[in-house]
Structure formats: structure tokens, C-alpha cells
Design an enzyme around this catalytic site. Structure first.
Site: not given
Length: 293
Positions: A139-140, A143, A212
């Protein structure tokens, strides 16, 4: 090579939000110019502020959080997971940092893919199993892959200027009555700055929520296991420490975390940096169904 299928609906919402912000900011600049604010001052102020935010915000965030860079020998599991995910996502290896905090969370920062930092707390490493931690790190990394730091810098820089004007103008002594035109301009700039600050805040929160969703989707694609991120989100969100650690991360830094550092009532979702847990789980379940079909 991983196949990164675009989510056109999500991309359209993010684009619309950016367009609305651009229109709002252009109107803001037009008002400043019409009220006699010097063009050079506007350019120097905005340009300087934007460069500072772009180049140094990551260092300020890491310092604020007390994050410590860790080498491969100090955190071999983290390095091994991130290295493998970067190979799948076609990303350069970021720096890795650890925050000594019992609050389970993670965030990414850095001005571009070559200068990125992925940070995790000691709490999240203790709370999640290997697969769940891998999903959070994916997930990070999404980003980073989506260049969210640059997106948010562009999205927030004029909003920050409006905020500074609103807070500082009452102490500038404008509108004292000696010059009617000067006093009128002062009031117009203050009111417009306040409106820009409020409207841009709402739009930026919406953009943050879309980021997100996009990062959740990226993690599901990179790992191929959306359920691992669902499990991680449920574990993290079920953990609340209502004292010192939570207060420490309130404010803009909270938008960087995989889950917000403090909870809000549902009526305040409009002002939240993150989608609700239910919405994120529902979106991930749809992705999982799509992967299985």
C-alpha cells in the site's frame, strides 16, 4: 511483469478534484491581483513555499515522527519484503525507517520515486503477520508509485498560503480606517482567503481519500491477495490508544498514514483524510472477486 490495470472511475474522480482545485486557485490568484497585491510578491511567496514543501517536507515529517533509518542488517525482514515488492512493482528501492511507537501504522514520504522513504512503527511489526505486513508495505509503495507526495504538494500549496493569510492578516493592521480603498481590499482578501482555505480543505480531503482507495487497489494488485490488506486494516483499526501517541500524530501528518491516527464520527467523514474502513473493505472485496473471475 505485473499488469497494472487502470481504474478509470477512480482516476476520473481524482482528475475532477484536481481541476476543481485548479479553478479555485486561479480565482484566488485573480482576486489577489485585482486587489493590488504585487505579482512578484505572489510568485516569490508561492514559489518559495512550494519548493520548501517539495524538498524538505519529508525530512520534517520524519523528524516529527521520530523515524530512524534502518539498514538491511538492522531490519532484514523489512528490507527483504520491500525489495521483493519493488521488483514486482518496478520501483527503485526506497529508504526504510522505523518509528518506535506502540501505535500500529505506516506511511510513505519523499519527493519522488528515487528519494522515497517507507516507514513503519514497531507496533505494526508486532501486530501483523508477515503477509499482512507485506500488504501494508505494498500500500505504501503504491503511494510512491503514484507520486502522491508531488500530487499533494501541488494540491496543498495555495491552500497553505490562504491559511497563512487568514491567520496573519488580523495582526497586519489592515483596514484601520485611514484609507478606505486599502481597508476594502484588506477585507476582500481576508474573506476570499478564508473561503479558499475552507473549500480547498474539503477538496484536498476528498483527494486524500481517493489516494487511499488507489493505494489499497495497488497493494491488492502487487500482492495478488486483497484479503491480506483487509485483515491488516481490521487489525490496525481495532487498535486505539487514546492518549499520548494519538495526539502526537494529529494534523497534516495523519493524512500520510495507512489508517487515520484518530477516529471521527460518521457525520464528519466529509472532512476525513481516509475512507471509512467499511468502504475500503468493500472495494478490496470487489477487487478480489475480479481477480478470481
Amino acid at each position: 511483469m505485473m499488469r497494472w490495470k487502470a481504474d478509470r472511475g477512480l482516476e476520473a474522480r481524482m482528475l475532477l478534484t484536481m481541476i476543481l482545485l485548479a479553478v479555485l486557485y486561479m480565482a484566488f490568484l485573480a482576486v489577489l491581483v485585482s486587489q493590488g497585491v504585487d505579482n512578484i510578491i505572489i510568485i516569490l511567496f508561492i514559489g518559495g513555499f512550494m519548493l520548501l514543501q517539495y524538498y524538505y517536507s519529508d525530512k520534517m515529517i520524519l523528524s516529527t515522527m521520530g523515524a530512524k533509518m534502518v539498514s538491511e542488517s538492522e531490519a532484514p525482514e523489512l528490507h527483504q519484503i520491500v525489495s521483493r515488492l519493488c521488483a514486482i512493482a518496478d520501483l527503485p528501492m526506497p529508504k526504510i525507517a522505523v518509528v518506535n511507537s506502540s501505535m500500529p501504522n505506516a506511511f510513505a514520504t519523499g519527493r519522488n520515486q528515487k528519494n522515497a522513504v517507507v516507514a513503519v512503527t514497531t507496533g505494526i511489526m508486532q501486530k501483523l503477520d508477515h503477509s499482512e505486513l507485506e500488504a501494508v508495505l505494498a500500500h505504501e509503495l503504491t503511494h510512491v508509485k503514484n507520486r502522491d507526495m508531488m500530487v499533494m504538494t501541488i494540491a496543498t500549496f495555495l491552500s497553505s498560503m490562504a491559511q497563512i493569510l487568514v491567520r496573519s492578516m488580523p495582526f497586519m493592521g489592515g483596514g484601520g480606517g485611514r484609507d478606505r480603498d486599502s481597508g476594502g481590499s484588506f477585507i476582500v482578501i481576508f474573506v476570499v482567503s478564508l473561503a479558499v482555505w475552507v473549500l480547498s480543505f474539503i477538496l484536498i480531503q476528498a483527494l486524500s481519500r481517493y489516494r487511499e482507495f488507489a493505494a489499497d487497489r495497488g497493494a491488492a494488485i502487487i500482492t495478488g491477495q486483497p484479503s491480506n490488506l483487509v485483515s491488516a486494516l481490521m487489525k490496525i483499526s481495532g487498535f486505539r490508544v487514546p492518549t499520548e501517541d494519538l495526539r502526537k500524530v494529529e494534523g497534516p501528518v495523519s493524512a500520510l498514514f495507512i489508517v487515520p491516527a484518530f477516529s471521527r464520527s460518521s457525520i464528519m467523514n466529509l472532512f476525513s483524510t481516509h475512507p471509512t474502513l467499511e468502504a475500503r473493505i468493500e472495494a478490496l472485496q470487489r477487487i478480489e472477486q475480479g481477480l478470481e473471475s
